[in-house]
Write a protein that holds these residues in place. Structure first.
Motif, PDB file in Angstrom:
ATOM      1  N   PHE A   1       0.837  -1.204   0.000  1.00 56.30           N
ATOM      2  CA  PHE A   1       0.000   0.000   0.000  1.00 56.30           C
ATOM      3  C   PHE A   1       0.870   1.251   0.000  1.00 56.30           C
ATOM      4  N   PHE A   2       1.828   1.289   0.913  1.00 53.60           N
ATOM      5  CA  PHE A   2       2.667   2.486   1.008  1.00 53.60           C
ATOM      6  C   PHE A   2       3.691   2.546  -0.126  1.00 53.60           C
ATOM      7  N   TRP A   3       4.083   1.382  -0.637  1.00 55.19           N
ATOM      8  CA  TRP A   3       4.920   1.388  -1.852  1.00 55.19           C
ATOM      9  C   TRP A   3       4.158   2.049  -2.990  1.00 55.19           C
ATOM     10  N   GLY A   4       2.873   1.751  -3.091  1.00 54.95           N
ATOM     11  CA  GLY A   4       2.049   2.345  -4.130  1.00 54.95           C
ATOM     12  C   GLY A   4       1.923   3.844  -3.986  1.00 54.95           C
ATOM     13  N   LEU A   5       1.898   4.336  -2.741  1.00 55.09           N
ATOM     14  CA  LEU A   5       1.844   5.786  -2.526  1.00 55.09           C
ATOM     15  C   LEU A   5       3.138   6.451  -2.983  1.00 55.09           C
ATOM     16  N   ARG A   6       4.249   5.761  -2.795  1.00 57.67           N
ATOM     17  CA  ARG A   6       5.544   6.328  -3.198  1.00 57.67           C
ATOM     18  C   ARG A   6       5.781   6.221  -4.700  1.00 57.67           C
ATOM     19  N   HIS A   7       5.130   5.235  -5.332  1.00 57.01           N
ATOM     20  CA  HIS A   7       5.326   5.021  -6.772  1.00 57.01           C
ATOM     21  C   HIS A   7       3.968   4.959  -7.485  1.00 57.01           C
ATOM     22  N   PRO A   8       3.232   6.051  -7.478  1.00 53.66           N
ATOM     23  CA  PRO A   8       1.869   6.031  -8.039  1.00 53.66           C
ATOM     24  C   PRO A   8       1.812   5.696  -9.528  1.00 53.66           C
ATOM     25  N   ARG A   9       2.879   5.991 -10.269  1.00 51.72           N
ATOM     26  CA  ARG A   9       2.870   5.697 -11.708  1.00 51.72           C
ATOM     27  C   ARG A   9       3.059   4.207 -11.981  1.00 51.72           C
ATOM     28  N   ARG A  10       3.646   3.504 -11.041  1.00 51.31           N
ATOM     29  CA  ARG A  10       3.906   2.076 -11.228  1.00 51.31           C
ATOM     30  C   ARG A  10       2.832   1.200 -10.600  1.00 51.31           C
ATOM     31  N   TYR A  11       2.110   1.769  -9.643  1.00 49.15           N
ATOM     32  CA  TYR A  11       1.092   0.987  -8.939  1.00 49.15           C
ATOM     33  C   TYR A  11      -0.216   0.971  -9.719  1.00 49.15           C
ATOM     34  N   GLN A  12      -0.826  -0.203  -9.796  1.00 55.22           N
ATOM     35  CA  GLN A  12      -2.102  -0.362 -10.494  1.00 55.22           C
ATOM     36  C   GLN A  12      -3.213  -0.632  -9.481  1.00 55.22           C
ATOM     37  N   ILE A  13      -4.325   0.094  -9.622  1.00 56.67           N
ATOM     38  CA  ILE A  13      -5.457  -0.112  -8.715  1.00 56.67           C
ATOM     39  C   ILE A  13      -5.992  -1.542  -8.862  1.00 56.67           C
ATOM     40  N   GLY A  14      -6.156  -2.195  -7.740  1.00 59.31           N
ATOM     41  CA  GLY A  14      -6.597  -3.583  -7.727  1.00 59.31           C
ATOM     42  C   GLY A  14      -5.492  -4.535  -7.311  1.00 59.31           C
ATOM     43  N   THR A  15      -4.262  -4.012  -7.190  1.00 57.49           N
ATOM     44  CA  THR A  15      -3.119  -4.864  -6.841  1.00 57.49           C
ATOM     45  C   THR A  15      -3.302  -5.522  -5.482  1.00 57.49           C
ATOM     46  N   LEU A  16      -3.670  -4.740  -4.473  1.00 60.01           N
ATOM     47  CA  LEU A  16      -3.784  -5.293  -3.127  1.00 60.01           C
ATOM     48  C   LEU A  16      -4.857  -6.374  -3.054  1.00 60.01           C
ATOM     49  N   ALA A  17      -5.962  -6.151  -3.739  1.00 59.53           N
ATOM     50  CA  ALA A  17      -7.037  -7.145  -3.724  1.00 59.53           C
ATOM     51  C   ALA A  17      -6.564  -8.454  -4.344  1.00 59.53           C
ATOM     52  N   CYS A  18      -5.816  -8.354  -5.433  1.00 55.66           N
ATOM     53  CA  CYS A  18      -5.314  -9.565  -6.102  1.00 55.66           C
ATOM     54  C   CYS A  18      -4.267 -10.285  -5.255  1.00 55.66           C
ATOM     55  N   VAL A  19      -3.367  -9.510  -4.648  1.00 57.25           N
ATOM     56  CA  VAL A  19      -2.342 -10.119  -3.789  1.00 57.25           C
ATOM     57  C   VAL A  19      -3.013 -10.779  -2.580  1.00 57.25           C
ATOM     58  N   TYR A  20      -4.041 -10.126  -2.048  1.00 58.99           N
ATOM     59  CA  TYR A  20      -4.791 -10.733  -0.940  1.00 58.99           C
ATOM     60  C   TYR A  20      -5.331 -12.102  -1.333  1.00 58.99           C
ATOM     61  N   LEU A  21      -5.949 -12.190  -2.508  1.00 61.80           N
ATOM     62  CA  LEU A  21      -6.514 -13.462  -2.951  1.00 61.80           C
ATOM     63  C   LEU A  21      -5.448 -14.544  -3.040  1.00 61.80           C
ATOM     64  N   VAL A  22      -4.300 -14.199  -3.606  1.00 61.52           N
ATOM     65  CA  VAL A  22      -3.227 -15.185  -3.782  1.00 61.52           C
ATOM     66  C   VAL A  22      -2.612 -15.572  -2.444  1.00 61.52           C
ATOM     67  N   ALA A  23      -2.275 -14.570  -1.632  1.00 62.65           N
ATOM     68  CA  ALA A  23      -1.544 -14.832  -0.395  1.00 62.65           C
ATOM     69  C   ALA A  23      -2.409 -15.541   0.642  1.00 62.65           C
ATOM     70  N   TYR A  24      -3.603 -15.035   0.878  1.00 61.30           N
ATOM     71  CA  TYR A  24      -4.467 -15.682   1.874  1.00 61.30           C
ATOM     72  C   TYR A  24      -4.831 -17.099   1.437  1.00 61.30           C
ATOM     73  N   SER A  25      -5.202 -17.241   0.167  1.00 58.54           N
ATOM     74  CA  SER A  25      -5.633 -18.546  -0.329  1.00 58.54           C
ATOM     75  C   SER A  25      -4.510 -19.574  -0.265  1.00 58.54           C
ATOM     76  N   SER A  26      -3.281 -19.135  -0.512  1.00 60.94           N
ATOM     77  CA  SER A  26      -2.145 -20.061  -0.462  1.00 60.94           C
ATOM     78  C   SER A  26      -1.985 -20.645   0.938  1.00 60.94           C
ATOM     79  N   GLY A  27      -2.128 -19.807   1.957  1.00 55.44           N
ATOM     80  CA  GLY A  27      -2.027 -20.307   3.324  1.00 55.44           C
ATOM     81  C   GLY A  27      -3.209 -21.170   3.706  1.00 55.44           C
ATOM     82  N   ARG A  28      -4.386 -20.770   3.245  1.00 49.05           N
ATOM     83  CA  ARG A  28      -5.589 -21.508   3.633  1.00 49.05           C
ATOM     84  C   ARG A  28      -5.575 -22.936   3.087  1.00 49.05           C
TER      85      ARG A  28
END
Length: 279
Positions: free
Chosen positions: A197-224
């Protein structure tokens, strides 16, 4: 050598006459309150009106908690068919986070459409609070002596009272503390999301909206997936563990979203136009 042995003090925190305050309900309420304040803070950093998050939180509570309960009941219907009055007894435990996520996603989609705000912007803001709330909520399973794993003799273990043990493990006393595994995993996912989230604030041109939601799906699901494989009370669809199936789908959708965002450099489909999305 025993490194850690957990034993629930019981599901009830305090009794005031006919009123019982349960740990499970207290933890859910705590997770909601912390989640609202955290999401409002993150919204402010993204220049999104925090009051919008306050309004969304009402929608999420009204959709996520019933969704979590109905999802659980649907896959445990044989236990409720003769006791329909217990369907609403959420304070006794028995909710499924995937039902909450589905209910919350539908509510957020409708809310986004009505308020003409990006669904993915809101999903990014809410995702860190969601995973932190999951980390807190898992301790409700501990106090209810539920959602534990198979028997174990590892140095860390969870004592389960005889009344809560599955019949096939009636003579076993100690089990994998899967509530703890998932809580720790979720805290780790939370830290990753906050960093991004804060990386995205520092690099707004490189960050794409929806990134955190997608990473959440991958990361949480992998552990589950691996944690669910240890549990003794998984919701089943025939011979398939439902949580593992949903987690696999979550990983697929999350990876597909990240490839779409950073491989093809395109916005995810949204309820608002790109012009509104960027405001």
């Amino acid at each position: 050598m025993i490194l850690a042995q957990f034993q629930s003090p019981g599901p009830i925190l305090v009794e005031l006459g006919p009123i019982s305050i349960r740990w499970y309900g207290l933890l859910i309420a705590t997770a909601v309150i912390i989640g609202v304040f955290l999401s409002q803070y993150l919204a402010q950093r993204r220049q999104v009106n925090p009051e919008l998050i306050a309004d969304l939180s009402i929608w999420l509570v009204l959709a996520a908690i019933p969704g979590a309960r109905l999802y659980y009941v649907a896959f445990q219907w044989e236990n409720y068919a003769q006791r329909p009055q217990e369907i609403i007894a959420i304070w006794q435990g028995g909710i499924a986070i995937h039902g909450a996520i589905i209910g919350g996603a539908i509510a957020t989609l409708i809310f986004s459409k009505l308020n003409k705000v990006s669904f993915w912007q809101l999903a990014d803001i809410v995702s860190p609070a969601l995973i932190l709330g999951q980390a807190i909520g898992r301790w409700g399973n501990f106090f209810n002596s539920e959602a534990f794993g198979r028997p174990t003799d590892l140095p860390w273990r969870l004592y389960i009272p005889p009344a809560n043990r599955p019949p096939e493990y009636a003579n076993e006393s100690f089990f994998h503390p899967t509530f703890l595994y998932e809580s720790i995993w979720n805290v780790g996912v939370f830290l990753v999301l906050i960093y991004l989230f804060f990386w995205g604030l520092r690099h707004p041109r490189r960050y794409q909206i929806g990134t955190l939601a997608c990473v959440y799906l991958v990361a949480y699901s992998s552990g589950r997936i691996w944690i669910e494989g240890l549990r003794t009370d998984s919701l089943m669809l025939g011979s398939i563990e439902v949580a593992q199936l949903i987690s696999v789908l979550g990983i697929i959708f999350g990876i597909a979203g990240l490839v779409w965002l950073y491989g093809f450099r395109r916005n995810l489909p949204d309820v608002v136009s790109e012009k509104v999305n960027n405001n």
